[in-house]
Design a protein around this motif. Structure first.
Motif, mmCIF file in Angstrom:
data_model
loop_
_atom_site.group_PDB
_atom_site.id
_atom_site.type_symbol
_atom_site.label_atom_id
_atom_site.label_comp_id
_atom_site.label_asym_id
_atom_site.label_seq_id
_atom_site.Cartn_x
_atom_site.Cartn_y
_atom_site.Cartn_z
ATOM 1 N N LYS A 55 -10.381 36.721 38.029
ATOM 2 C CA LYS A 55 -10.557 37.370 36.479
ATOM 3 C C LYS A 55 -10.228 35.693 35.457
ATOM 4 C CE LYS A 55 -9.000 39.640 33.643
ATOM 5 N NZ LYS A 55 -8.362 41.422 33.111
ATOM 6 N N GLN A 56 -8.958 35.851 35.479
ATOM 7 C CA GLN A 56 -8.193 34.730 34.903
ATOM 8 C C GLN A 56 -8.988 33.717 35.122
ATOM 9 O OE1 GLN A 56 -6.597 35.595 31.781
ATOM 10 N NE2 GLN A 56 -7.271 33.440 32.023
ATOM 11 N N TYR A 57 -9.246 33.309 36.199
ATOM 12 C CA TYR A 57 -9.423 32.064 36.683
ATOM 13 C C TYR A 57 -10.804 31.249 36.092
ATOM 14 C CZ TYR A 57 -10.572 27.938 39.746
ATOM 15 O OH TYR A 57 -10.472 26.254 40.125
ATOM 16 N N GLY A 62 -14.495 28.753 31.443
ATOM 17 C CA GLY A 62 -14.790 28.894 30.650
ATOM 18 C C GLY A 62 -16.364 29.515 30.526
ATOM 19 N N ILE A 63 -16.317 30.493 31.747
ATOM 20 C CA ILE A 63 -17.492 31.145 32.816
ATOM 21 C C ILE A 63 -17.115 32.537 31.489
ATOM 22 C CG2 ILE A 63 -17.980 32.738 34.115
ATOM 23 C CD1 ILE A 63 -17.095 30.982 35.840
ATOM 24 N N PRO A 64 -18.134 32.750 30.058
ATOM 25 C CA PRO A 64 -17.772 34.050 29.734
ATOM 26 C C PRO A 64 -17.872 35.576 30.041
ATOM 27 C CG PRO A 64 -19.857 32.880 29.384
ATOM 28 C CD PRO A 64 -19.502 32.613 30.629
ATOM 29 N N ASP A 83 -27.574 35.164 29.685
ATOM 30 C CA ASP A 83 -27.894 34.409 27.859
ATOM 31 C C ASP A 83 -26.633 33.228 27.501
ATOM 32 O OD1 ASP A 83 -30.147 35.009 27.560
ATOM 33 O OD2 ASP A 83 -29.660 36.267 26.388
ATOM 34 N N ASP A 84 -25.468 34.095 27.788
ATOM 35 C CA ASP A 84 -24.087 33.433 27.422
ATOM 36 C C ASP A 84 -23.474 32.763 28.443
ATOM 37 O OD1 ASP A 84 -24.046 35.110 25.300
ATOM 38 O OD2 ASP A 84 -22.555 36.981 26.130
ATOM 39 N N TYR A 85 -24.294 32.626 29.713
ATOM 40 C CA TYR A 85 -24.212 31.285 30.538
ATOM 41 C C TYR A 85 -24.318 30.743 31.185
ATOM 42 C CZ TYR A 85 -21.604 30.345 35.413
ATOM 43 O OH TYR A 85 -20.870 29.757 35.625
#
Length: 240
Positions: A55-57, A62-64, A83-85
């Protein structure tokens, strides 16, 4: 990064993009290939630590990754909003499209020529601008067009221009595959002036052309340093 972890991260990303609701950690463990939640406390804790690292990686990339909870439950879950990605629409100027088409003609090897031509047909079918004065490509173009269909040069008005770098060396294909797969290789290599070849063990970084010759650049494990190897001096098979 190992291939196994890369595949797990891709599976996790696709799973979180495929849902509009928040998935709990337990649901993610059951749905994402590569995770093994386990049956006892120790195994489940190991899975939770693995998920936290992944998850942190993804967030560091920059993956929302969004955190929240659905109205019917209070357990925290995760999702990735499309829509964000999603990437923006690719728009090429005529000069950019022409340069891209010309670059694909560089490859004379069969393994690279077909994917390059297919990619250009998809751009043309999507309406990408071609060379100056020709306008957008045909929207009905078939990416899997049969033999005899217009090639990338014809689609982009570049027929007659032929940049070429031939790759006749037998080591070219296996070295290129090793770079793509991030896999170390070994091969016999004869330096100028040596009577017999010596085995090299290399972590490949890239295959490049310079002054009409192909080279493999990488980390020589036995010498513990970066090295460049001319492919025409590889005297035997390139093996993992």
């Amino acid at each position: 990064m190992s291939r196994r972890r890369l595949e797990r991260l891709l599976n996790l990303t696709m799973c979180l993009m495929a849902t509009s609701r928040f998935l709990t950690v337990s649901e993610i463990g059951d749905m994402v290939e590569g995770y093994e939640p386990g049956r006892d406390g120790d195994e489940h804790e190991a899975f939770r630590r693995m998920f936290e690292r992944d998850k942190q990686y993804l967030r560091d990339l920059g993956i929302p990754l969004e955190t929240g909870a659905d109205s019917y439950g209070d357990e925290v879950g995760y999702r990735i909003r499309r829509d964000d990605y999603a990437l923006p629409e690719i728009r090429l100027t005529p000069d950019e499209a022409a340069a891209l088409a010309l670059a694909t003609r560089l490859w004379s090897t069969a393994s690279l020529a077909a994917p390059a031509a297919s990619a250009l047909r998809k751009l043309a079918a999507g309406g990408a601008a071609t060379s100056p004065g020709l306008g957008p490509g045909p929207r009905g173009a078939d990416p899997g067009a049969p033999a005899g269909a217009p090639g990338p040069a014809e689609l982009f008005g570049l027929d007659g221009l032929e940049p070429r770098v031939d790759a006749a060396e037998a080591a070219f294909e296996p070295c290129l595959a090793a770079v793509r797969e991030r896999r170390a290789v070994r091969f016999p290599y004869r330096k100028p002036g040596d009577a017999e070849p010596a085995e090299r063990l290399v972590e490949p970084w890239g295959v490049l052309s310079w002054r009409g010759r192909w080279y493999l650049a990488g980390h020589d494990r036995r010498r513990g340093a970066p090295r460049v190897f001319r492919l025409s001096r590889v005297t035997g098979p390139v093996r993992p």
